[in-house]
Motif scaffolding. Structure first.
Motif, PDB file in Angstrom:
ATOM      1  N   ARG A 128       0.835  -1.207   0.000  1.00 47.72           N
ATOM      2  CA  ARG A 128       0.000   0.000   0.000  1.00 47.72           C
ATOM      3  C   ARG A 128       0.870   1.257   0.000  1.00 47.72           C
ATOM      4  NH1 ARG A 128      -3.969   1.881  -2.417  1.00 47.72           N
ATOM      5  NH2 ARG A 128      -5.439   3.188  -1.252  1.00 47.72           N
ATOM      6  N   GLY A 169      -4.694   0.762  10.840  1.00 45.01           N
ATOM      7  CA  GLY A 169      -4.764  -0.455  10.038  1.00 45.01           C
ATOM      8  C   GLY A 169      -3.405  -1.066   9.820  1.00 45.01           C
ATOM      9  N   ALA A 229     -10.982  -1.524  12.313  1.00 43.93           N
ATOM     10  CA  ALA A 229     -10.302  -0.275  11.960  1.00 43.93           C
ATOM     11  C   ALA A 229     -10.558   0.092  10.504  1.00 43.93           C
ATOM     12  CB  ALA A 229      -8.800  -0.407  12.213  1.00 43.93           C
ATOM     13  N   GLU A 230     -10.583  -0.908   9.627  1.00 46.81           N
ATOM     14  CA  GLU A 230     -10.817  -0.641   8.203  1.00 46.81           C
ATOM     15  C   GLU A 230     -12.241  -0.168   7.944  1.00 46.81           C
ATOM     16  OE1 GLU A 230      -7.774  -0.949   6.038  1.00 46.81           O
ATOM     17  OE2 GLU A 230      -7.627  -0.587   8.180  1.00 46.81           O
ATOM     18  N   ARG A 287      -4.084  12.209  -2.539  1.00 43.16           N
ATOM     19  CA  ARG A 287      -4.464  12.038  -1.138  1.00 43.16           C
ATOM     20  C   ARG A 287      -3.424  12.611  -0.185  1.00 43.16           C
ATOM     21  NH1 ARG A 287      -6.412   5.697  -1.103  1.00 43.16           N
ATOM     22  NH2 ARG A 287      -8.331   5.971  -2.284  1.00 43.16           N
ATOM     23  N   ARG A 322      -1.575   9.977   2.442  1.00 49.55           N
ATOM     24  CA  ARG A 322      -2.134   9.541   3.717  1.00 49.55           C
ATOM     25  C   ARG A 322      -2.040   8.024   3.850  1.00 49.55           C
ATOM     26  NH1 ARG A 322      -8.021  11.727   4.356  1.00 49.55           N
ATOM     27  NH2 ARG A 322      -8.048  11.374   2.098  1.00 49.55           N
ATOM     28  N   ASP A 327      -3.181   4.720   6.424  1.00 45.11           N
ATOM     29  CA  ASP A 327      -4.038   4.253   7.520  1.00 45.11           C
ATOM     30  C   ASP A 327      -3.147   3.638   8.602  1.00 45.11           C
ATOM     31  OD1 ASP A 327      -5.949   3.076   9.131  1.00 45.11           O
ATOM     32  OD2 ASP A 327      -6.334   1.428   7.743  1.00 45.11           O
ATOM     33  N   ARG A 348     -13.878   1.864   9.749  1.00 47.58           N
ATOM     34  CA  ARG A 348     -14.033   3.256  10.178  1.00 47.58           C
ATOM     35  C   ARG A 348     -13.035   4.201   9.550  1.00 47.58           C
ATOM     36  NH1 ARG A 348     -14.885   2.360  16.745  1.00 47.58           N
ATOM     37  NH2 ARG A 348     -16.714   0.992  16.597  1.00 47.58           N
ATOM     38  N   ALA A 349     -11.978   3.676   8.950  1.00 53.47           N
ATOM     39  CA  ALA A 349     -10.911   4.533   8.431  1.00 53.47           C
ATOM     40  C   ALA A 349     -11.383   5.313   7.201  1.00 53.47           C
ATOM     41  CB  ALA A 349      -9.697   3.690   8.076  1.00 53.47           C
ATOM     42  N   ALA A 359      -9.417   6.549   4.868  1.00 55.41           N
ATOM     43  CA  ALA A 359      -8.598   6.058   3.755  1.00 55.41           C
ATOM     44  C   ALA A 359      -7.979   4.738   4.184  1.00 55.41           C
ATOM     45  CB  ALA A 359      -7.520   7.074   3.401  1.00 55.41           C
ATOM     46  N   PRO A 360      -8.776   3.647   4.197  1.00 54.23           N
ATOM     47  CA  PRO A 360      -8.306   2.377   4.764  1.00 54.23           C
ATOM     48  C   PRO A 360      -7.122   1.791   4.012  1.00 54.23           C
ATOM     49  CG  PRO A 360     -10.349   2.059   3.568  1.00 54.23           C
ATOM     50  CD  PRO A 360     -10.115   3.542   3.624  1.00 54.23           C
ATOM     51  N   LEU A 361      -6.299   1.063   4.763  1.00 54.74           N
ATOM     52  CA  LEU A 361      -5.177   0.350   4.161  1.00 54.74           C
ATOM     53  C   LEU A 361      -5.685  -0.675   3.155  1.00 54.74           C
ATOM     54  CD1 LEU A 361      -2.050  -0.126   4.330  1.00 54.74           C
ATOM     55  CD2 LEU A 361      -2.565  -1.949   5.953  1.00 54.74           C
TER      56      LEU A 361
END
Length: 481
Positions: free
Chosen positions: A80, A218, A263-264, A210, A213, A215, A266-267, A269-271
């Motif tokens: 990522r 994550g 966590a993913e 972005r 950024r 996560d 709610r993130a 910009a999730p990992l």
């Protein structure tokens, strides 16, 4: 439109490779081949390394584990990061770190220095492998051209595992085990010089948009969870499933991976966006790939035990015998793109695993006589062919249907699957062998081989059933097949 399960039937992108694409592919294939060799190059030399640096017999496994833990645990994160901050940049960082780690390991005068070198090599693999693979997938559009590139990539990566065993034996016998490390240094330096001249991709447009950024929650939870998982299963394979450290690590892995999932959700910009994991291609493609890598690499372990402890072969002779398997895998990688064009991704994955399962099952006929050597050579070559066909299909399926700015994520997931499977397959098969050891070493090998074949066949069934086209899709008739 293209279906979810068929990555090979698209008629687009049938043009020939340009000269620049060939240069990029040759360079990236060389990088992946070298990284694959590093997984196995020290395996046959472990006793010699232990004697030279004073490793105890019970601590030799840490030479392999010190590499495997970071290689498996950090791959998804760095895949990522490559999307966000540039794939070429991460490839070069990985090569620089590999040169440093290899030099440190090759010149090590104590166990601590050698293990530090192995950790750096593992981190370099986690950084460079997904970057190299995503550079391949973004250099070739979906279709026959990408399938061909992935086929060559899979063939060389798999051949690298076998070549590592042979090369490790040759270097140790003729020169020194230190050359198993030092051989990487000039190659890494060559890549550092040539890659900036050949590869132009340096930064994902989406990553730039972005603002780079990442996560962080994550990244922390998934990396910690994978490290704990790999350590827990490795420790359980070595010391038994009742070992408190192994059980504690597995519990911690479950907690951290569950935390990663939440966590993913709610993130911002999730990992790993959950919509990506919800894709059939991603989920079931990686399941099939995990089974393919875990079963074949652990089968090499079982056949190494058979050749050395049952038939009495030397380490070098064992490596040479397993070279037949390497030839089978290379042939499978070359043939896989044409097979995918005819059958599609789903059936290619299922057929490759089914062929591997049948070939593995025939190894149950091995006995204590060397008369069975021909059976082993033929079966491992055929199984290696099927395995590489399945691996190329897995790579194509797991990276299909996603835009270029998510290819680092897709290849990071696929590479993580590969690294974790390679790391976990041997401890699991070792545990099966140990449990059945009451029937002698050959009985334990037979029991583990039977489990191996059953798992592979299960993977074929799962691929055939769960990679079906959803009934609601308007895809072209017959494209899923």
């Amino acid at each position: 439109m293209t279906t979810l399960t068929d990555v090979a039937a698209t008629p687009a992108a049938t043009h020939r490779m340009t000269s620049r694409q060939r240069l990029v592919l040759v360079l990236l294939l060389g990088v992946q081949f070298m990284l694959a060799i590093d997984f196995s190059i020290l395996n046959v030399a472990l006793p010699v390394v232990g004697e030279g640096l004073g490793f105890g017999l019970d601590s030799l496994q840490w030479i392999a584990t010190a590499f495997a833990l970071p290689a498996a645990g950090f791959t998804l994160l760095f895949g990522r990061v490559a999307d966000l901050f540039g794939r070429r940049r991460m490839l070069l960082a990985g090569m620089a770190l590999l040169a440093v780690g290899s030099l440190l390991g090759g010149l090590a005068t104590s166990p601590a220095l050698l293990l530090t070198g192995r950790v750096l090599q593992g981190l370099a693999t986690a950084i460079a492998t997904p970057a190299a693979l995503s550079l391949i997938t973004t250099s070739f559009t979906e279709g026959p051209l990408r399938n061909r590139a992935l086929g060559l990539s899979g063939a060389l990566m798999s051949a690298g595992f076998t070549t590592g065993a042979v090369l490790g034996g040759v270097l140790t016998d003729l020169l020194s085990w230190r050359w198993a490390f030092l051989i990487n240094v000039p190659i890494a330096v060559f890549v550092l010089v040539v890659a900036p001249l050949v590869i132009t991709e340096a930064r994902s447009a989406t990553g730039a948009a972005r603002g780079g950024r990442l996560d962080v929650p994550g990244a922390i939870t998934v990396t910690g969870g994978l490290l704990a998982l790999v350590y827990g299963i490795t420790a359980a394979g070595e010391r038994g499933w009742s070992d408190p450290f192994a059980l504690g690590a597995l519990v911690l892995a479950a907690v951290l991976l569950a935390a990663f999932w939440f966590a993913e959700r709610r993130a911002p910009a999730p990992l790993v966006p959950l919509r990506v994991l919800a894709k059939r291609t991603v989920t079931w493609g990686n399941v099939g790939g995990f089974i393919a890598f875990a079963t074949e690499t652990s089968l090499v372990f079982l056949m190494t035990l058979y050749l050395q402890q049952v038939l009495g072969f030397s380490a070098l002779a064992t490596g040479l015998a397993l070279g037949v398997l390497g030839a089978g895998t290379f042939a499978g990688g070359v043939a896989a793109p044409r097979i995918m064009t005819r059958l599609g991704g789903r059936w290619t994955l299922a057929a490759g695993l089914a062929l591997q399962a049948v070939a593995t099952a025939t190894l149950l006929g091995l006995g204590t006589s060397r008369d069975g050597l021909a059976l082993m050579l033929i079966a491992t070559a055929v199984g290696g062919f099927g395995n590489l066909v399945a691996i190329v299909a897995f790579m194509g399926i797991a990276t299909s249907g996603l835009p270029d700015h998510e290819q680092g994520l897709a290849t990071g997931l696929a590479t993580m699957t590969q690294q974790v499977a390679i790391t976990l397959g041997i401890p699991v098969m070792s545990a099966v062998l140990t449990a059945a050891h009451g029937g002698g070493i050959l009985g334990g090998i037979h029991a583990a081989t039977a489990v191996n074949a059953a798992l592979t066949l299960t993977g074929a069934v799962l691929a055939a059933v769960f990679l079906r086209r959803p009934a609601t899709t308007g895809a072209t008739p017959g494209a899923e097949d």
